[in-house]
Design a protein around this motif. Structure first.
Motif, short mmCIF file in Angstrom:
data_model
loop_
_atom_site.label_atom_id
_atom_site.label_comp_id
_atom_site.label_asym_id
_atom_site.label_seq_id
_atom_site.Cartn_x
_atom_site.Cartn_y
_atom_site.Cartn_z
N ASP A 58 0.85 -1.19 0.00
CA ASP A 58 0.00 0.00 0.00
C ASP A 58 0.89 1.25 0.00
O ASP A 58 1.81 1.36 0.81
N PRO A 59 0.63 2.20 -0.89
CA PRO A 59 1.54 3.35 -1.00
C PRO A 59 1.65 4.19 0.26
O PRO A 59 2.70 4.77 0.53
N HIS A 60 0.58 4.28 1.06
CA HIS A 60 0.65 5.04 2.30
C HIS A 60 1.67 4.41 3.26
O HIS A 60 2.50 5.11 3.85
N TYR A 61 1.60 3.11 3.39
CA TYR A 61 2.50 2.43 4.31
C TYR A 61 3.93 2.42 3.77
O TYR A 61 4.88 2.55 4.54
N VAL A 62 4.09 2.25 2.48
CA VAL A 62 5.44 2.23 1.93
C VAL A 62 6.12 3.59 2.12
O VAL A 62 7.31 3.67 2.48
N ALA A 63 5.36 4.67 1.92
CA ALA A 63 5.93 6.00 2.15
C ALA A 63 6.32 6.17 3.62
O ALA A 63 7.38 6.75 3.93
N MET A 64 5.48 5.66 4.52
CA MET A 64 5.82 5.76 5.94
C MET A 64 7.02 4.90 6.29
O MET A 64 7.81 5.26 7.18
N LEU A 65 7.17 3.76 5.62
CA LEU A 65 8.36 2.93 5.85
C LEU A 65 9.64 3.69 5.53
O LEU A 65 10.59 3.70 6.31
N ALA A 66 9.65 4.31 4.37
CA ALA A 66 10.86 5.04 3.96
C ALA A 66 11.16 6.16 4.95
O ALA A 66 12.33 6.38 5.33
N GLU A 67 10.13 6.87 5.39
CA GLU A 67 10.34 7.94 6.37
C GLU A 67 10.79 7.36 7.71
O GLU A 67 11.66 7.93 8.39
N SER A 68 10.22 6.22 8.09
CA SER A 68 10.57 5.60 9.37
C SER A 68 12.04 5.21 9.42
O SER A 68 12.72 5.42 10.43
N VAL A 69 12.52 4.58 8.34
CA VAL A 69 13.92 4.16 8.31
C VAL A 69 14.83 5.36 8.54
O VAL A 69 15.79 5.30 9.33
N ALA A 70 14.53 6.48 7.89
CA ALA A 70 15.34 7.68 8.06
C ALA A 70 15.25 8.22 9.49
O ALA A 70 16.26 8.62 10.09
N LEU A 106 11.01 -1.77 -4.07
CA LEU A 106 12.05 -1.36 -5.02
C LEU A 106 11.76 0.05 -5.54
O LEU A 106 12.67 0.86 -5.69
N ALA A 107 10.50 0.35 -5.80
CA ALA A 107 10.14 1.68 -6.29
C ALA A 107 10.41 2.75 -5.25
O ALA A 107 10.66 3.92 -5.59
N ALA A 108 10.37 2.37 -3.97
CA ALA A 108 10.62 3.32 -2.88
C ALA A 108 12.08 3.38 -2.49
O ALA A 108 12.44 4.08 -1.53
#
Length: 376
Positions: A58-70, A106-108
């Motif tokens: 889900d794009p909402h969760y994937v975006a939050m994943l990328a932000e979370s890692v940072a 991969l897209a993120a």
């Protein structure tokens, strides 16, 4: 005693601590009230390991994943503590979504690769694999027992007031904010605030009854366990396994999650299938049939552990019907709820979103609305 503050956060678990951290670093006046003492084991934010499982499409969760890692990297640097063991995470079994997960990650810019079962077994011989495996090298294990004190320490360093053993017993909406009555170490204290952030986990519905409309929140007592390691040479990633359906898998309660916990063994558990409980009246005792089934699972799928040597764990899940979080504002009440089972990895992002809701800097995604359809 009456005190007036700008923002009160109720609940000092992961999300409340993150909200206090996010508000304090913006220079906001914030007071955090937690009903129990530091390091308590009564809710959902204790223990030394939670998987940073990246398996979302889900794009909402994937975006939050990328932000979370940072943000986890930032918290490690600012707090001077190791919060993430980067072991990687593997998901395997019959989950049909793994291809979509790989494409989304991969897209993120997050790594994800498929491995054959034989190759996975060679890398991680403590686990039995029978189908292809999605390996996510950027995953690993987060440490709540270290992360919560770091969040609270950093929040306090920016001016937040952190109060343990302060149980809110009443919350009332006023024309210009909220009034809270708290039992603070046997003293009654009344606080007035411009707004309140409620991150009370399993106590959320009790606290907000008659105050704010909520999706249905179900509180369950979950019972993972730590299994003793028998293969000292095995390398362990975090893992999630959907073993399948049908007669061959009778007795399995749900997909299984697991991870290495240094000094304690290999943690494994069913996902969100424990008995419904009142968080103030928990037994903390494992349900015998689920415990027996978990031992059977370990015996069959985790050859690197002793299935008969386990230490029980007790925690709570608080979940919505669709397993999406609740992140919303209703008048002066900001709500963060329904995180259990997969929320901890997003902790710093949840803090940022709750702070945005409190300061008016932005709404949460609509999928987290308290009034979304199908969750009443």
């Amino acid at each position: 005693m009456r005190t007036t503050v700008d923002t009160v956060v109720i609940g000092g678990g992961a999300m409340g601590s993150a909200a206090a951290w996010a508000l304090a670093r913006r220079g906001r006046d914030v007071t955090l009230l937690e009903q129990f003492g530091p390091g308590h084991r009564n809710g959902a934010s204790h223990g030394a390991t939670r998987n940073l499982n990246l398996a979302y499409s889900d794009p909402h969760y994937v975006a939050m994943l990328a932000e979370s890692v940072a943000l986890w990297n930032e918290l490690e640097s600012d707090g001077g503590e190791r919060l993430l063991a980067r072991t990687g995470v593997v998901n395997h079994g019959t989950d049909p979504r793994l291809g979509d997960v790989q494409a989304a990650l991969l897209a993120a810019g997050l790594r994800a690769e498929f491995l054959a079962a034989a190759e996975a077994a060679e890398r991680w011989r403590g686990i039995r694999f029978d189908q292809h495996v999605l390996h996510m090298p950027d995953g690993g294990q987060l440490n709540p027992d270290v992360a919560l004190p770091v969040l609270q320490r950093l929040a306090a360093g920016n001016g937040a007031v952190i109060r343990h053993r302060s149980r809110v017993v009443e919350l009332a909406i006023l024309d210009d904010g909220v009034r809270l009555t708290a039992d603070a170490d046997g003293r009654t204290e009344v606080l007035t605030a411009r707004q309140v952030i409620v991150t009370a986990g399993g106590w959320t519905s009790k606290l907000l009854a008659g105050v704010a409309g909520l999706p249905r929140l179900t509180v369950t007592q979950e019972q993972p366990a730590h299994f003793a390691v028998t293969d000292d040479g095995a390398v362990w990633p975090g893992f999630n396994h959907a073993p399948g359906q049908g007669a061959e898998f009778a007795g399995w309660y749900s997909p299984v999650y697991g991870m290495p916990t240094p000094g304690e063994g290999i943690k494994a558990g069913w996902h969100g299938v424990g008995p419904v409980v009142d968080p103030d009246r928990r037994s903390f005792a494992p349900e015998p049939q689920q415990r027996a089934a978990l031992r059977d699972y370990a015996r069959r799928w985790l050859p690197g552990v002793d299935a008969d040597s386990l230490t029980d764990i007790s925690c709570t899940y608080t979940t919505t019907m669709d397993e999406n979080f609740v992140l919303d504002r209703i008048g002066p009440v900001v709500i963060g709820a329904g995180f259990s089972g997969h929320g901890f990895k997003f902790t710093p992002v949840m803090g940022r979103i709750l702070a945005d809701l409190a300061t008016g800097e932005g709404p949460a995604p609509a999928i987290f609305s308290a009034s979304r359809p199908g969750v009443r």
